[in-house]
Design an enzyme around this catalytic site. Sequence first.
Site, PDB file in Angstrom:
ATOM      1  N   GLU A   1       6.630 -15.277 -11.502  1.00 22.77           N
ATOM      2  CA  GLU A   1       5.889 -14.193 -11.000  1.00 22.77           C
ATOM      3  C   GLU A   1       5.246 -13.133 -12.172  1.00 22.77           C
ATOM      4  OE1 GLU A   1      10.008 -11.828  -9.697  1.00 22.77           O
ATOM      5  OE2 GLU A   1       8.303 -11.871  -8.605  1.00 22.77           O
TER       6      GLU A   1
ATOM      7  N   TRP B   1      -2.752  -2.752  -1.571  1.00 22.39           N
ATOM      8  CA  TRP B   1      -2.580  -4.260  -1.875  1.00 22.39           C
ATOM      9  C   TRP B   1      -3.126  -4.924  -0.718  1.00 22.39           C
ATOM     10  CZ3 TRP B   1      -0.206  -8.151   1.119  1.00 22.39           C
ATOM     11  CH2 TRP B   1       0.211  -9.357   0.417  1.00 22.39           C
TER      12      TRP B   1
ATOM     13  N   GLU C   1      16.419 -18.043  -9.461  1.00 22.06           N
ATOM     14  CA  GLU C   1      16.114 -16.693  -9.708  1.00 22.06           C
ATOM     15  C   GLU C   1      15.378 -16.775 -11.304  1.00 22.06           C
ATOM     16  OE1 GLU C   1      15.541 -14.274  -8.164  1.00 22.06           O
ATOM     17  OE2 GLU C   1      15.541 -12.553  -9.737  1.00 22.06           O
TER      18      GLU C   1
ATOM     19  N   LYS D   1       5.568  -4.607  -4.618  1.00 21.35           N
ATOM     20  CA  LYS D   1       6.908  -4.465  -4.479  1.00 21.35           C
ATOM     21  C   LYS D   1       7.541  -4.453  -3.271  1.00 21.35           C
ATOM     22  CE  LYS D   1      10.870  -3.282  -6.605  1.00 21.35           C
ATOM     23  NZ  LYS D   1      11.473  -4.583  -7.488  1.00 21.35           N
TER      24      LYS D   1
ATOM     25  N   CYS E   1       0.860  -1.113   0.020  1.00 16.66           N
ATOM     26  CA  CYS E   1       0.220  -0.023   0.039  1.00 16.66           C
ATOM     27  C   CYS E   1       1.014   1.224   0.185  1.00 16.66           C
ATOM     28  CB  CYS E   1      -1.046  -0.029   1.310  1.00 16.66           C
ATOM     29  SG  CYS E   1      -1.927  -1.337   1.466  1.00 16.66           S
TER      30      CYS E   1
ATOM     31  N   HIS F   1      18.008 -37.111  -8.509  1.00 12.68           N
ATOM     32  CA  HIS F   1      17.171 -37.905  -7.208  1.00 12.68           C
ATOM     33  C   HIS F   1      15.809 -37.431  -7.347  1.00 12.68           C
ATOM     34  CE1 HIS F   1      21.069 -38.347  -5.630  1.00 12.68           C
ATOM     35  NE2 HIS F   1      21.481 -37.034  -6.195  1.00 12.68           N
TER      36      HIS F   1
ATOM     37  N   LYS G   1      11.496 -15.424 -11.732  1.00 17.45           N
ATOM     38  CA  LYS G   1      11.128 -14.434 -12.644  1.00 17.45           C
ATOM     39  C   LYS G   1      10.177 -14.937 -13.657  1.00 17.45           C
ATOM     40  CE  LYS G   1      12.309 -11.542 -11.248  1.00 17.45           C
ATOM     41  NZ  LYS G   1      13.268 -11.317 -10.077  1.00 17.45           N
TER      42      LYS G   1
ATOM     43  N   ARG H   1       3.647  -0.308  -5.130  1.00 17.51           N
ATOM     44  CA  ARG H   1       3.389  -0.924  -3.675  1.00 17.51           C
ATOM     45  C   ARG H   1       2.036  -1.491  -3.484  1.00 17.51           C
ATOM     46  NH1 ARG H   1       6.902   1.783   0.091  1.00 17.51           N
ATOM     47  NH2 ARG H   1       5.541   1.034   1.837  1.00 17.51           N
TER      48      ARG H   1
ATOM     49  N   ASN I   1      -1.402   2.319   5.473  1.00 16.09           N
ATOM     50  CA  ASN I   1      -0.548   1.441   5.005  1.00 16.09           C
ATOM     51  C   ASN I   1      -0.057   0.646   6.209  1.00 16.09           C
ATOM     52  OD1 ASN I   1       3.118   1.326   4.055  1.00 16.09           O
ATOM     53  ND2 ASN I   1       1.803  -0.156   3.941  1.00 16.09           N
ATOM     54  N   GLY I   2      -0.189  -0.804   6.261  1.00 13.17           N
ATOM     55  CA  GLY I   2       0.254  -1.554   7.494  1.00 13.17           C
ATOM     56  C   GLY I   2      -1.066  -2.525   8.062  1.00 13.17           C
TER      57      GLY I   2
HETATM   58  C1  F6R Z   1      10.991 -10.858  -6.962  1.00 17.94           C
HETATM   59  C2  F6R Z   1      10.888 -10.002  -5.904  1.00 17.94           C
HETATM   60  C3  F6R Z   1      10.563 -10.393  -4.444  1.00 17.94           C
HETATM   61  C4  F6R Z   1      11.490  -9.614  -3.579  1.00 17.94           C
HETATM   62  C5  F6R Z   1      11.218 -10.032  -2.093  1.00 17.94           C
HETATM   63  C6  F6R Z   1      12.034  -9.325  -1.089  1.00 17.94           C
HETATM   64  O1  F6R Z   1      11.287 -10.466  -8.225  1.00 17.94           O
HETATM   65  O2  F6R Z   1      11.187  -8.715  -5.976  1.00 17.94           O
HETATM   66  O3  F6R Z   1      10.938 -11.693  -4.425  1.00 17.94           O
HETATM   67  O4  F6R Z   1      12.883  -9.928  -3.865  1.00 17.94           O
HETATM   68  O5  F6R Z   1      10.047  -9.614  -1.882  1.00 17.94           O
HETATM   69  O6  F6R Z   1      12.291  -7.793  -1.370  1.00 17.94           O
HETATM   70  P1  F6R Z   1      13.431  -6.919  -0.602  1.00 17.94           P
HETATM   71  O7  F6R Z   1      14.474  -7.173  -1.509  1.00 17.94           O
HETATM   72  O8  F6R Z   1      12.884  -5.571  -1.092  1.00 17.94           O
HETATM   73  O9  F6R Z   1      13.500  -7.402   0.781  1.00 17.94           O
END
Ligand code: F6R
Length: 610
Positions: free
Chosen positions: A488, A75, A481, A605, A2, A504, A485, A28, A99-100
């Site tokens: 998501e 969010w 990773e 994010k 948020c 395995h 990617k 956010r 926000n929270g």
């Molecule tokens: C994936 C992504 C998330 C963040 C995770 C941690 O693309 O962005 O998996 O890496 O939420 O976020 P930070 O790095 O801000 O602690």
Amino acid sequence: MCGIIGYIGLPDRTKNVLYSGLKSLEYRGYDSSGLCFIEDNETRVVKSEGKLENLNKKLNKHKINSSVGIGHTRWATHGKPSEINAHPHTSGPISVVHNGIIENYSELKDELIKKGYEFYSDTDTEVIAHLIHDFLNSEFSFEDSVRLAFERIEGSYAVAILNQNEPDKIIATRRFSPLIIAQNENECFLASDIPAIIPYTNKVIYLEDNDYAILNADEVLIKDMDGNETTREVKIINLDPVMVEKSGFRHFMLKEIHEQPRAVFDTLRGRISESMDSVIFEELDLGFLENINRVVVVACGTSFHASLIGKYMLESIAKINAQVELASEFKYREPVLDSKTLLIAVSQSGETADTSEALSEAKLRGVKSLGITNVELSKISREADYVLHTKAGPEIGVASTKAFTTQVLVLYLFSVFLGLHKKSISKKIARQLIKDVISATKLQQTVLNLDGEIKELSKEFYHYKNFIYLGRGVSYPVALEGALKLKEISYIHAEGYAAGEMKHGPIALIDESMPVVFIAPDDEVYYKKLLGNFKEIKARGGRIIFITSNEEIVKMLDKDDRKIIIPKCSNLISPLITTIPVQFLAYHIANLLGTDIDQPRNLAKVVTVE
Ligand code: F6R
């Protein structure tokens, strides 16, 4: 999660500041949004489900003639995404954006219902509005009502509050969720993050936990919860507003992938000695690292994958015992920590609740801590004993790209720094390691030129329903990773495995419907083993996308297999190079599928809830 914004000042700016502020905070949360402003002593609320464009369509029908307003992009935590659950929430003259998470909301809600307050939404936030209203009804002033309400409220919050009977002010407060305020001549702003404010001023104040601020058009008063006036430092932010624009790219994610050589260069700048044989971290005090014999790294998601690569670096360069933990697991088991342990918290945003909670837990146990974050003055930056910043610049795309590579880089530099300090490596070795990493920006540039080729290749693969990503050594976290990617942003199921683990169990999945993305930079140690894994997949009809610099293996590919040839580089820095093709692959597949790349469904994010 948020984003909140608030503005008080010039009537012809209110709508634009609020809406464009929300636009830059949309990363956010983006399942619904809303804003309210006070006109002729009446609160007018405009809300909408879905993306901000929906709110904008509604706003276009309103002529806002108000000098004060607050806004929110959501969010969902409590209550599904819907117009009714969107903020602001109101009770009588009071309106609130938040926000929270309010942890004791159901107890407060029961109490307020008994007093006759009617709840219309499923959110925890609505209790804030009613509670403040309740104190107002008991003849307390607006300011005292806010203070008394927050004495009762438990949880995390950054909140902005309007009272239609006092349209000359906004009151804002925070606890565990970020909130900044800023002032220009005749106007004041508040926001969850810098990009919402940077078009207007680069001077900001970070509110501290339990501070509350009273914003008038020409003055900001900051007080503690006892009502005592306090001062907070005004910080100058060095952020070019252009960095939060797409600069001609179709998506922020694509722009941020292309920014990686610049981000790596900026992160390296000033951190290598002139003799090129040592790392300079002016931020660190060498005494701090005395007696450290173990490193525990905590992180989530992409930052966790960068940390896993860091483990290889810390062990092979600094020769120190290194362990990487999912931050969300760390706090709730009984981690064995002692005064010789260094805890490193890695986080792009520096606000991730799981990671900052893990850091707090370690601090409680007297463990030394180091933050690696991309956001100066973020929670983790402020709370860790020392902090090393990645200089990736603002990362707006929800899928992390340039933050990942700069985290890997800082962990590499820190390994060299620690290795020299512990005398685990000589200056000669340090010089070679530094030379290797300096070559990274050039090598990354070469890989960025593969954008078009990977776009073409994606056309052959975007209709598959499942993918496997494989790698060994430092390429194993790159495989994780790559799979993350793809998941998501394209919503395709993908798993990353250590290539040696295939036999395995996961090998049972391999058939012609399961493409395998094999990350295999040229490396003597792994060459023979990779060859074995490669043949196992081929024998089971798997279709391979091979990311490699090894021409020998390429010769063994079938006509159905595909290759992405990357330049040769040292094994330890290879993640800075091999990650780019997996980012492109996910991006182009998602683009072909038409998903919302910068704001994928269900994600945010910054994850400020545990
Ligand atoms: C994936 C992504 C998330 C963040 C995770 C941690 O693309 O962005 O998996 O890496 O939420 O976020 P930070 O790095 O801000 O602690």
